[in-house]
Design a protein around this motif. Structure first.
Motif, mmCIF file in Angstrom:
data_model
loop_
_atom_site.group_PDB
_atom_site.id
_atom_site.type_symbol
_atom_site.label_atom_id
_atom_site.label_comp_id
_atom_site.label_asym_id
_atom_site.label_seq_id
_atom_site.Cartn_x
_atom_site.Cartn_y
_atom_site.Cartn_z
ATOM 1 N N LEU A 78 -29.784 -13.992 72.773
ATOM 2 C CA LEU A 78 -28.590 -13.284 73.248
ATOM 3 C C LEU A 78 -27.674 -12.919 72.084
ATOM 4 C CD1 LEU A 78 -27.093 -12.330 75.789
ATOM 5 C CD2 LEU A 78 -25.957 -14.543 75.826
ATOM 6 N N VAL A 79 -27.435 -13.871 71.185
ATOM 7 C CA VAL A 79 -26.572 -13.618 70.021
ATOM 8 C C VAL A 79 -27.236 -12.607 69.090
ATOM 9 C CG1 VAL A 79 -25.456 -14.671 68.003
ATOM 10 C CG2 VAL A 79 -25.440 -15.868 70.197
ATOM 11 N N LYS A 80 -28.558 -12.708 68.935
ATOM 12 C CA LYS A 80 -29.278 -11.769 68.065
ATOM 13 C C LYS A 80 -29.187 -10.340 68.607
ATOM 14 C CE LYS A 80 -33.608 -11.349 65.550
ATOM 15 N NZ LYS A 80 -34.926 -11.975 65.320
ATOM 16 N N VAL A 81 -29.318 -10.183 69.900
ATOM 17 C CA VAL A 81 -29.184 -8.851 70.509
ATOM 18 C C VAL A 81 -27.776 -8.303 70.256
ATOM 19 C CG1 VAL A 81 -29.075 -7.619 72.725
ATOM 20 C CG2 VAL A 81 -31.006 -9.138 72.230
ATOM 21 N N ALA A 82 -26.757 -9.140 70.436
ATOM 22 C CA ALA A 82 -25.378 -8.702 70.182
ATOM 23 C C ALA A 82 -25.206 -8.313 68.716
ATOM 24 C CB ALA A 82 -24.394 -9.808 70.564
ATOM 25 N N HIS A 83 -25.819 -9.069 67.812
ATOM 26 C CA HIS A 83 -25.710 -8.792 66.376
ATOM 27 C C HIS A 83 -26.402 -7.478 66.015
ATOM 28 C CE1 HIS A 83 -24.706 -10.079 62.347
ATOM 29 N NE2 HIS A 83 -25.935 -9.809 61.945
ATOM 30 N N VAL A 84 -27.567 -7.250 66.569
ATOM 31 C CA VAL A 84 -28.290 -5.999 66.300
ATOM 32 C C VAL A 84 -27.525 -4.809 66.880
ATOM 33 C CG1 VAL A 84 -30.409 -4.710 66.819
ATOM 34 C CG2 VAL A 84 -30.549 -7.096 66.049
ATOM 35 N N ILE A 85 -26.965 -4.964 68.057
ATOM 36 C CA ILE A 85 -26.154 -3.884 68.639
ATOM 37 C C ILE A 85 -24.955 -3.603 67.739
ATOM 38 C CG2 ILE A 85 -24.611 -3.266 70.550
ATOM 39 C CD1 ILE A 85 -26.662 -4.693 72.405
ATOM 40 N N GLY A 86 -24.311 -4.643 67.248
ATOM 41 C CA GLY A 86 -23.173 -4.464 66.332
ATOM 42 C C GLY A 86 -23.564 -3.727 65.068
ATOM 43 N N ALA A 87 -24.706 -4.096 64.499
ATOM 44 C CA ALA A 87 -25.186 -3.410 63.288
ATOM 45 C C ALA A 87 -25.480 -1.948 63.586
ATOM 46 C CB ALA A 87 -26.435 -4.108 62.753
ATOM 47 N N THR A 88 -26.048 -1.695 64.742
ATOM 48 C CA THR A 88 -26.349 -0.320 65.141
ATOM 49 C C THR A 88 -25.067 0.485 65.323
ATOM 50 O OG1 THR A 88 -28.326 -1.131 66.264
ATOM 51 C CG2 THR A 88 -27.574 1.069 66.858
ATOM 52 N N GLY B 44 -23.213 -13.131 63.257
ATOM 53 C CA GLY B 44 -24.048 -13.481 62.107
ATOM 54 C C GLY B 44 -23.963 -14.956 61.764
ATOM 55 N N ALA B 45 -22.755 -15.495 61.732
ATOM 56 C CA ALA B 45 -22.581 -16.924 61.444
ATOM 57 C C ALA B 45 -23.213 -17.772 62.542
ATOM 58 C CB ALA B 45 -21.091 -17.249 61.291
ATOM 59 N N SER B 46 -23.078 -17.325 63.778
ATOM 60 C CA SER B 46 -23.703 -18.052 64.888
ATOM 61 C C SER B 46 -25.219 -18.060 64.749
ATOM 62 C CB SER B 46 -23.314 -17.422 66.229
ATOM 63 O OG SER B 46 -21.923 -17.501 66.422
ATOM 64 N N LEU B 47 -25.794 -16.925 64.404
ATOM 65 C CA LEU B 47 -27.248 -16.851 64.212
ATOM 66 C C LEU B 47 -27.703 -17.758 63.073
ATOM 67 C CD1 LEU B 47 -27.960 -13.038 64.643
ATOM 68 C CD2 LEU B 47 -28.793 -14.894 66.102
ATOM 69 N N ALA B 48 -26.972 -17.710 61.972
ATOM 70 C CA ALA B 48 -27.327 -18.557 60.828
ATOM 71 C C ALA B 48 -27.289 -20.030 61.236
ATOM 72 C CB ALA B 48 -26.386 -18.284 59.656
ATOM 73 N N HIS B 49 -26.254 -20.410 61.949
ATOM 74 C CA HIS B 49 -26.131 -21.802 62.402
ATOM 75 C C HIS B 49 -27.274 -22.177 63.347
ATOM 76 C CE1 HIS B 49 -24.337 -25.534 63.746
ATOM 77 N NE2 HIS B 49 -24.471 -25.117 64.989
ATOM 78 N N LEU B 50 -27.525 -21.326 64.331
ATOM 79 C CA LEU B 50 -28.578 -21.615 65.315
ATOM 80 C C LEU B 50 -29.964 -21.675 64.679
ATOM 81 C CD1 LEU B 50 -27.296 -19.383 68.258
ATOM 82 C CD2 LEU B 50 -27.389 -21.895 68.225
ATOM 83 N N ALA B 51 -30.177 -20.869 63.626
ATOM 84 C CA ALA B 51 -31.483 -20.838 62.965
ATOM 85 C C ALA B 51 -31.596 -21.858 61.835
ATOM 86 C CB ALA B 51 -31.751 -19.433 62.421
ATOM 87 N N GLY B 52 -30.491 -22.505 61.494
ATOM 88 C CA GLY B 52 -30.518 -23.515 60.442
ATOM 89 C C GLY B 52 -30.434 -22.955 59.031
#
Length: 156
Positions: free
Chosen positions: A6-16, A67-75
């Motif tokens: 869900l966060v990754k989709v939001a991040h990709v939409i933001g980048a787009t 982005g920070a959320s993704l980094a945290h979730l992915a370690g």
């Protein structure tokens, strides 16, 4: 759908949104500018300022959060490797974008004034437009670099 997706989709939409809005704004401002028609430039700049406020500013705020959320979730460590380089490029983009926003407002106001007084665009408009145009190149290149880093995730 899990939280990471869900966060990754939001991040990709933001980048787009950042990439698409930036490219669209540049195209429409350039096309209006080339006409040298104060009324057309004024109307286009009104829409550009609104689009930057609604779309670009929203994405600019949300991208570091997702982005920070993704980094945290992915370690991932936030300031190392490709993420650190992405953040540096994000700062470059911001350092170019903030003056561009101010310039767009000035371009709009100068065009509105010229249209209202039925006079040509003033020399100050053209000086500011050149600066706006030049600042767009490093900002757009940095965004392209960020997108590449997001997709390729190179190891350094």
């Amino acid at each position: 759908m899990d939280l990471y997706t869900l966060v990754k989709v939001a991040h990709v939409i933001g980048a787009t949104v950042l990439l698409g809005t930036g490219a669209g704004i540049a195209f429409f401002m350039l096309m209006a500018h080339r006409t040298r028609d104060p009324a057309l430039v004024a109307q286009t700049a009104r829409v550009v300022v609104l689009a930057d406020t609604v779309f670009t500013a929203s994405a600019v705020i949300l991208q570091p959060i997702t982005g920070a959320s993704l980094a945290h979730l992915a370690g991932y460590r936030l300031l190392s490797g490709w993420i650190g380089l992405s953040l540096a490029l994000y700062v470059v983009t911001g350092l170019c974008w903030l003056p561009v926003v101010w310039i767009q407002v000035r371009l709009r106001d100068l065009a509105i004034q010229a249209a209202a007084t039925d006079t040509p665009l003033p020399e100050r408009y053209f000086r500011l437009f050149r600066l706006w145009f030049v600042l767009g190149f490093p900002a757009f290149a940095a965004v392209l670099g960020i997108v590449w880093l997001m997709v390729a995730k190179p190891s350094f």
